[in-house]
Design a protein around this motif. Structure first.
Motif, short mmCIF file in Angstrom:
data_model
loop_
_atom_site.label_atom_id
_atom_site.label_comp_id
_atom_site.label_asym_id
_atom_site.label_seq_id
_atom_site.Cartn_x
_atom_site.Cartn_y
_atom_site.Cartn_z
N ILE A 10 36.24 44.39 53.89
CA ILE A 10 35.69 44.18 52.55
C ILE A 10 34.18 44.40 52.60
O ILE A 10 33.45 43.65 53.25
CB ILE A 10 36.01 42.76 52.00
CG1 ILE A 10 37.50 42.43 52.17
CG2 ILE A 10 35.55 42.65 50.54
CD1 ILE A 10 38.47 43.28 51.37
N LEU A 46 14.55 51.57 56.61
CA LEU A 46 15.09 50.65 57.63
C LEU A 46 14.48 51.06 58.95
O LEU A 46 14.38 52.26 59.23
CB LEU A 46 16.58 50.88 57.80
CG LEU A 46 17.62 50.07 57.10
CD1 LEU A 46 18.98 50.51 57.60
CD2 LEU A 46 17.45 48.58 57.28
N ARG A 107 17.54 54.18 53.96
CA ARG A 107 18.90 53.61 53.89
C ARG A 107 19.89 54.60 53.29
O ARG A 107 21.03 54.71 53.72
CB ARG A 107 18.90 52.38 52.96
CG ARG A 107 18.55 51.12 53.64
CD ARG A 107 18.45 50.01 52.61
NE ARG A 107 17.75 48.90 53.18
CZ ARG A 107 18.34 47.86 53.76
NH1 ARG A 107 19.64 47.78 53.81
NH2 ARG A 107 17.64 46.91 54.30
N ALA A 129 36.23 41.94 45.61
CA ALA A 129 37.10 40.84 46.04
C ALA A 129 36.60 39.56 45.39
O ALA A 129 35.41 39.26 45.41
CB ALA A 129 37.04 40.72 47.56
N ARG A 183 9.55 46.29 48.17
CA ARG A 183 9.71 47.46 49.03
C ARG A 183 9.70 48.71 48.17
O ARG A 183 10.11 48.67 47.00
CB ARG A 183 11.06 47.43 49.75
CG ARG A 183 11.22 46.39 50.77
CD ARG A 183 12.64 46.33 51.28
NE ARG A 183 13.51 45.57 50.40
CZ ARG A 183 14.83 45.49 50.54
NH1 ARG A 183 15.43 46.16 51.48
NH2 ARG A 183 15.55 44.76 49.73
N PRO A 295 14.00 39.53 57.69
CA PRO A 295 13.75 40.88 58.25
C PRO A 295 12.59 40.97 59.24
O PRO A 295 12.21 42.07 59.62
CB PRO A 295 13.45 41.71 56.99
CG PRO A 295 13.02 40.75 55.97
CD PRO A 295 13.62 39.42 56.28
C1 LIG Z 1 13.36 43.26 52.76
C2 LIG Z 1 14.38 43.58 53.81
C3 LIG Z 1 14.09 44.46 54.81
C4 LIG Z 1 15.01 44.72 55.84
N1 LIG Z 1 14.67 45.57 56.83
C5 LIG Z 1 15.52 45.76 57.86
C6 LIG Z 1 15.16 46.62 58.94
O1 LIG Z 1 14.09 47.24 58.95
N2 LIG Z 1 16.05 46.76 59.97
C7 LIG Z 1 17.25 46.12 60.00
O2 LIG Z 1 17.99 46.27 60.97
N3 LIG Z 1 17.62 45.31 58.97
C8 LIG Z 1 16.79 45.12 57.91
N4 LIG Z 1 17.15 44.32 56.86
C9 LIG Z 1 18.49 43.67 56.88
C10 LIG Z 1 19.60 44.62 56.44
O3 LIG Z 1 19.33 45.12 55.18
C11 LIG Z 1 20.94 43.87 56.42
O4 LIG Z 1 21.07 43.07 57.55
C12 LIG Z 1 22.11 44.85 56.38
O5 LIG Z 1 22.05 45.63 55.21
C13 LIG Z 1 23.44 44.09 56.47
O6 LIG Z 1 24.50 44.98 56.35
P1 LIG Z 1 25.94 44.48 55.91
O7 LIG Z 1 26.78 45.71 55.87
O8 LIG Z 1 26.37 43.34 56.74
O9 LIG Z 1 25.76 43.87 54.46
P2 LIG Z 1 25.27 44.57 53.13
O10 LIG Z 1 24.31 45.66 53.40
O11 LIG Z 1 24.82 43.47 52.22
O12 LIG Z 1 26.58 45.23 52.52
C14 LIG Z 1 27.58 44.46 51.90
C15 LIG Z 1 28.47 45.40 51.10
O13 LIG Z 1 29.54 44.64 50.56
C16 LIG Z 1 29.70 44.90 49.18
N5 LIG Z 1 30.23 43.68 48.59
C17 LIG Z 1 29.60 42.50 48.38
N6 LIG Z 1 30.44 41.60 47.85
C18 LIG Z 1 31.64 42.22 47.73
C19 LIG Z 1 32.91 41.80 47.24
N7 LIG Z 1 33.10 40.55 46.78
N8 LIG Z 1 33.92 42.69 47.26
C20 LIG Z 1 33.75 43.95 47.73
N9 LIG Z 1 32.57 44.41 48.18
C21 LIG Z 1 31.52 43.54 48.19
C22 LIG Z 1 28.28 45.24 48.71
O14 LIG Z 1 28.32 46.00 47.52
C23 LIG Z 1 27.76 46.02 49.90
O15 LIG Z 1 28.10 47.38 49.83
C24 LIG Z 1 16.27 44.07 55.82
C25 LIG Z 1 16.61 43.21 54.77
C26 LIG Z 1 15.67 42.96 53.78
C27 LIG Z 1 16.03 42.01 52.67
#
Ligand SMILES: Cc1cc2nc3c(=O)[nH]c(=O)nc-3n(C[C@H](O)[C@H](O)[C@H](O)COP(=O)(O)OP(=O)(O)OC[C@H]3O[C@@H](n4cnc5c(N)ncnc54)[C@H](O)[C@@H]3O)c2cc1C
Length: 385
Positions: A10, A46, A107, A129, A183, A295
Motif C-alpha cells: 500500500i 533529495l 524526486r 486504503a 523547499r 530530514p
Molecule cells: C523537507 C524534507 C526533506 C527531506 N529530504 C530528504 C533527503 O534529502 N533524503 C532522504 O533520504 N529523505 C529525505 N526526506 C524524507 C523522505 O521524503 C521520506 O522519508 C520518504 O519520502 C519516505 O518514503 P515512503 O515511500 O516511505 O513514504 P512516502 O514518500 O510518504 O510515500 C507514501 C505513498 O503512499 C501513498 N499513500 C498514503 N496513504 C495512502 C493510503 N491510505 N492508501 C494508498 N496509498 C496511500 C502516498 O500517496 C504516497 O505515494 C525529506 C523529508 C522532508 C519532509
C-alpha cells in the motif's frame, strides 16, 4: 517464499515502488495500491547517501538511479554570514570507502526511474486504503472507492500518516519537531554557485541549504523555528521568506527571490517516535509508515530504500512470510531507531537560537576532525544484504 501468495503493497512512494521492483525481480508477486489517481511528478530534491545507493545496487537499480542525478563532491556547513564552520570531502570519503555517497536527485526524476522499472500491471492507482481487517489466513483491505482486496499479506508503505500504523499502534502519532520548512527546485540562479558542492548555512533558529541537481537546476530548503501549523508561514510568498533570510549571506536572499510562488513547497517537520515493532502477523510496516525521521541527516528516503532491499531479501530467503516479516523487523529496528533519534538531536543543535550556545556549538564543530564525518558515512554505508 511460496510464490503463489498474494502481496499487497500500500503506497507507491519511493519505498513502496522500490520494494515492488525488488520483489518483482525475485519473482515474488506483489501489487502496489496507490492513493493518487495519477503519478504526478511533484516534490523537490533529495540527497541520497551511500546506503541508499548500495541498496539500489543490491536490487540491480544503481545505474538507472545514478544516471538520473548528480554526485556532489563537498559538503559545507557555514554560519549565516557564510563563514565555514565545517566541511566534508565527500569525494575523498567515497573513494576511501569505495562507495557512491552524497548523491542528489530530483524526486520526480527518481520516481520516473522507478516507474519505468515496474511492469504497468503491478501498480493500481486511485486506491486509497481506508481500513483493513486481519484474519487467520488473509488480510482484507478496503478502499475509499468502495472496492476491496483480499491479500495473503500486506506491506504498508503508506507514509508517515499510515492508516495501518494508526490502527496497529494507536498511540503512535506524528510529532512536531519545532521547526517548519520550505523547499523548491529552481533553475540555477544568475549568481555563481559551485555546482559540485552542497551547503547548509545555519543562523539563529533558521537554516538554508543549497543542493545542485542535474540540468542546471538547484534544490534549496529553508527551515525556521515556529509553532506547528502556523497559517501565516504556510501562506508565505518567496518575498516574505526572503525577508526572513535577508541577513543571510549571498546568494541566499536572491535564490529565494528568484523562486516563483508555485515552486514553493511548505511543510512542518514531523517524525515518529521510534516503534518497538514493525511486523504484525500478516501486515508489516516499512519506510515512513514505520520510522519517519526528521530530514536533518537526509536519511528518510534512504531508510525506505534500505527497507525495500532488505525486506525483499528476507522474503526471498524465508518461505513463511510472517517469519520473513519478523526477520525484517529484527534487522531494521535498532538501526532505524538510532537514525530517528540522532536526526532529532541534530535538528535541535542545528536550530539553536541562543547566540552564546550558537558560538559554542560553532567553535566545537570547528574542532571536530574530518575522521568523524568519515565514521558517520561508514556507519551509514555498513549494511549487509
Ligand atoms: C523537507 C524534507 C526533506 C527531506 N529530504 C530528504 C533527503 O534529502 N533524503 C532522504 O533520504 N529523505 C529525505 N526526506 C524524507 C523522505 O521524503 C521520506 O522519508 C520518504 O519520502 C519516505 O518514503 P515512503 O515511500 O516511505 O513514504 P512516502 O514518500 O510518504 O510515500 C507514501 C505513498 O503512499 C501513498 N499513500 C498514503 N496513504 C495512502 C493510503 N491510505 N492508501 C494508498 N496509498 C496511500 C502516498 O500517496 C504516497 O505515494 C525529506 C523529508 C522532508 C519532509
Amino acid at each position: 517464499m511460496n510464490q503463489q501468495k498474494s502481496i499487497a503493497i500500500i503506497g507507491a512512494g519511493i519505498g513502496g515502488l522500490t520494494l515492488a521492483i525488488a520483489l518483482h525481480r525475485k519473482g515474488i508477486n506483489a501489487i502496489v495500491y496507490e492513493n493518487a489517481s495519477e503519478m504526478k511528478f511533484l516534490g523537490a530534491g533529495l540527497t541520497l547517501a551511500g546506503n541508499a545507493i548500495q541498496s539500489f545496487k543490491a536490487i540491480g537499480l544503481q545505474n538507472e538511479v545514478l544516471a538520473a542525478g548528480k554526485i556532489l563532491k563537498r559538503l559545507f556547513i557555514k554560519d549565516h554570514l557564510g563563514r565555514v564552520i565545517t566541511t566534508a570531502d565527500a569525494e575523498y570519503i567515497s573513494a576511501k570507502l569505495n562507495i557512491v555517497n552524497n548523491f542528489a536527485v530530483h524526486r520526480a526524476d527518481l520516481h520516473q526511474v522507478l516507474l519505468q522499472q515496474l511492469p504497468e500491471e503491478k501498480l493500481v492507482l486511485g486506491k486509497r486504503a481506508i481500513d483493513f481487517q486481519q484474519y487467520n489466513d488473509r488480510v482484507l483491505v478496503t478502499f475509499a472507492d468502495g472496492t476491496s482486496v483480499d491479500a495473503d499479506y500486506v506491506i504498508a508503505s503508506d507514509g508517515i500518516h499510515s492508516i495501518f500504523r494508526r490502527k496497529l499502534v494507536q498511540k503512535s502519532q506524528p510529532r512536531y519537531a519545532g521547526y517548519t520548512a520550505w523547499r523548491a527546485v529552481i533553475d540555477q540562479s544568475a549568481t555563481a554557485l559551485n555546482l559540485d558542492e552542497t551547503s547548509e548555512s545555519w543562523g539563529r533558529g533558521k537554516r538554508f541549504g543549497i543542493v545542485p541537481l542535474t540540468n542546471n537546476r538547484i534544490y534549496w530548503f529553508a527551515t525556521m523555528n515556529t509553532s506547528a501549523k502556523n497559517e501565516r508561514l504556510k501562506n508565505y510568498t518567496p518575498q516574505d521568506l526572503a525577508k526572513e533570510f535577508e541577513d543571510f549571506h549571498l546568494p541566499i536572499p536572491q535564490i529565494i527571490e528568484e523562486t516563483k510562488s508555485e515552486q514553493l513547497i511548505w511543510s512542518d517537520i514531523i517524525d515518529l517516535e521510534p516503534l518497538k515493532k514493525f511486523a504484525f502477523c500478516r501486515v508489516v510496516l516499512m519506510g515512513d509508515a514505520a520510522h519517519a525521521t526528521t530530514p536533518n541527516m537526509g536519511q528518510g528516503a534512504c531508510m525506505a530504500i534500505e527497507d525495500a532491499a532488505i525486506l525483499a531479501i528476507c522474503m526471498d530467503e524465508e518461505k513463511q512470510v510472517e517469519k520473513a516479516f519478523m526477520n525484517f523487523e529484527k534487522r531494521r529496528i535498532s538501526r532505524t531507531t538510532k537514525i530517528v533519534n540522532d536526526s532529532w538531536r541534530l535538528g535541535k543543535v542545528a536550530q539553536l537560537e541562543n547566540p552564546l550556545l550558537i558560538s559554542l556549538r560553532n567553535a566545537a564543530m570547528k574542532m571536530v576532525p574530518p575522521s568523524v564525518a568519515e565514521k558517520q558515512v561508514k556507519f551509514l554505508s555498513d549494511i549487509s544484504f
